[in-house]
Design an enzyme around this catalytic site. Structure first.
Site, PDB file in Angstrom:
ATOM      1  N   CYS A   1       4.368   1.987  -8.258  1.00  0.00           N
ATOM      2  CA  CYS A   1       4.147   0.812  -7.409  1.00  0.00           C
ATOM      3  C   CYS A   1       2.875   0.070  -7.819  1.00  0.00           C
ATOM      4  O   CYS A   1       1.791   0.646  -7.803  1.00  0.00           O
ATOM      5  CB  CYS A   1       4.044   1.253  -5.944  1.00  0.00           C
ATOM      6  SG  CYS A   1       3.662  -0.093  -4.808  1.00  0.00           S
TER       7      CYS A   1
ATOM      8  N   LYS B   1      -7.462   3.248   4.819  1.00  0.00           N
ATOM      9  CA  LYS B   1      -6.432   2.738   5.723  1.00  0.00           C
ATOM     10  C   LYS B   1      -5.901   3.827   6.644  1.00  0.00           C
ATOM     11  O   LYS B   1      -4.844   3.693   7.238  1.00  0.00           O
ATOM     12  CB  LYS B   1      -5.292   2.136   4.898  1.00  0.00           C
ATOM     13  CG  LYS B   1      -5.763   1.003   3.990  1.00  0.00           C
ATOM     14  CD  LYS B   1      -4.696   0.643   3.002  1.00  0.00           C
ATOM     15  CE  LYS B   1      -5.286   0.672   1.616  1.00  0.00           C
ATOM     16  NZ  LYS B   1      -4.314   0.403   0.587  1.00  0.00           N
TER      17      LYS B   1
ATOM     18  N   THR C   1      -0.274   0.034  -5.408  1.00  0.00           N
ATOM     19  CA  THR C   1      -0.864   1.328  -5.058  1.00  0.00           C
ATOM     20  C   THR C   1      -1.769   1.774  -6.192  1.00  0.00           C
ATOM     21  O   THR C   1      -1.379   1.702  -7.359  1.00  0.00           O
ATOM     22  CB  THR C   1       0.254   2.374  -4.830  1.00  0.00           C
ATOM     23  OG1 THR C   1       1.110   1.916  -3.784  1.00  0.00           O
ATOM     24  CG2 THR C   1      -0.314   3.728  -4.450  1.00  0.00           C
TER      25      THR C   1
ATOM     26  N   ALA D   1       1.579   5.710  -7.213  1.00  0.00           N
ATOM     27  CA  ALA D   1       0.717   4.753  -7.919  1.00  0.00           C
ATOM     28  C   ALA D   1       1.186   4.507  -9.350  1.00  0.00           C
ATOM     29  O   ALA D   1       0.940   3.427  -9.904  1.00  0.00           O
ATOM     30  CB  ALA D   1      -0.730   5.246  -7.920  1.00  0.00           C
TER      31      ALA D   1
ATOM     32  N   THR E   1       0.850  -1.179   0.000  1.00  0.00           N
ATOM     33  CA  THR E   1       0.000   0.000   0.000  1.00  0.00           C
ATOM     34  C   THR E   1       0.885   1.228   0.000  1.00  0.00           C
ATOM     35  O   THR E   1       2.105   1.122  -0.031  1.00  0.00           O
ATOM     36  CB  THR E   1      -0.945   0.015   1.222  1.00  0.00           C
ATOM     37  OG1 THR E   1      -1.941   1.007   1.028  1.00  0.00           O
ATOM     38  CG2 THR E   1      -0.195   0.279   2.515  1.00  0.00           C
TER      39      THR E   1
ATOM     40  N   SER F   1       4.607  -0.317   0.467  1.00  0.00           N
ATOM     41  CA  SER F   1       5.475  -0.553  -0.684  1.00  0.00           C
ATOM     42  C   SER F   1       5.661   0.694  -1.540  1.00  0.00           C
ATOM     43  O   SER F   1       6.711   0.889  -2.149  1.00  0.00           O
ATOM     44  CB  SER F   1       4.921  -1.694  -1.536  1.00  0.00           C
ATOM     45  OG  SER F   1       3.587  -1.411  -1.921  1.00  0.00           O
TER      46      SER F   1
ATOM     47  N   GLY G   1      -2.396   5.848  10.147  1.00  0.00           N
ATOM     48  CA  GLY G   1      -2.554   5.044   8.949  1.00  0.00           C
ATOM     49  C   GLY G   1      -1.797   3.744   9.139  1.00  0.00           C
ATOM     50  O   GLY G   1      -0.868   3.677   9.951  1.00  0.00           O
TER      51      GLY G   1
END
Length: 174
Positions: free
Chosen positions: A162, A36, A165, A159, A4, A127, A48
């Site tokens: 990764c 989260k 994400t 995003a 995440t 990550s 978080g």
């Protein structure tokens, strides 16, 4: 465990945290809209998590009880949570990382007993955390964006790098 992106910053008097919404099992996207992050302790602290959801919820509950026990003293509550997490036979098996911020402090807490307070007030876990952290540091230094905008841009760029994400972004501010 860390699939995440969670990023938090204290910037221009505002505290903000954000997360992406993706939940994966192995290499399969199971959910795109998970939150989260949350506000706790009468909306004075942002948190978080990265890792197992059930483990993180257990840690949130334990952390909230520490905050109550120490009457909102964030540094003391974080240290006591880390000590419990490391020493308790059940808790030490929990696989998660917590990012915690208030108006004065920023922490990353791990099950190995680590309590890290970054010098620049920026916390990043998951990550995609290193990517978001790099973007966030650059935007804090070289832009006039608000804390929320910095968080959103950091996650968008993470995003794009990764695979764990996504761009379903949630933010909270103090």
């Amino acid at each position: 465990m860390i699939s995440t992106t969670i990023i938090g910053v204290r910037h221009k008097g505002i505290v903000a945290i954000g997360c992406d919404g993706q939940v994966t099992t192995g290499e399969t996207v199971m959910k795109r809209t998970a939150r989260k992050i949350r506000k706790i302790y009468s909306d004075r602290i942002l948190t978080g998590f990265a890792g197992s959801t059930a483990d993180a919820l257990t840690l949130f509950e334990r952390f909230e009880s520490k905050l109550e026990e120490f009457r909102g003293n964030l540094p003391r509550s974080v240290v006591e949570l880390a000590k419990d997490w490391r020493q308790d036979k059940v808790l030490r098996r929990l696989e998660a990382l917590l990012a915690i911020l208030d108006a004065e402090h920023s922490y990353v807490v791990s099950g190995s007993g680590d309590v890290i307070e970054p010098d620049d007030g920026i916390v990043a876990i998951g990550s995609g955390g290193p990517y978001a952290l790099a973007v966030c540091r650059g935007l804090v230094k070289y832009s006039n964006l608000s804390a929320r905008e910095i968080i959103e841009e950091s996650i968008k760029i993470a995003a794009s790098i990764c695979i764990y994400t996504n761009t379903e972004i949630y933010t909270e501010e103090l």
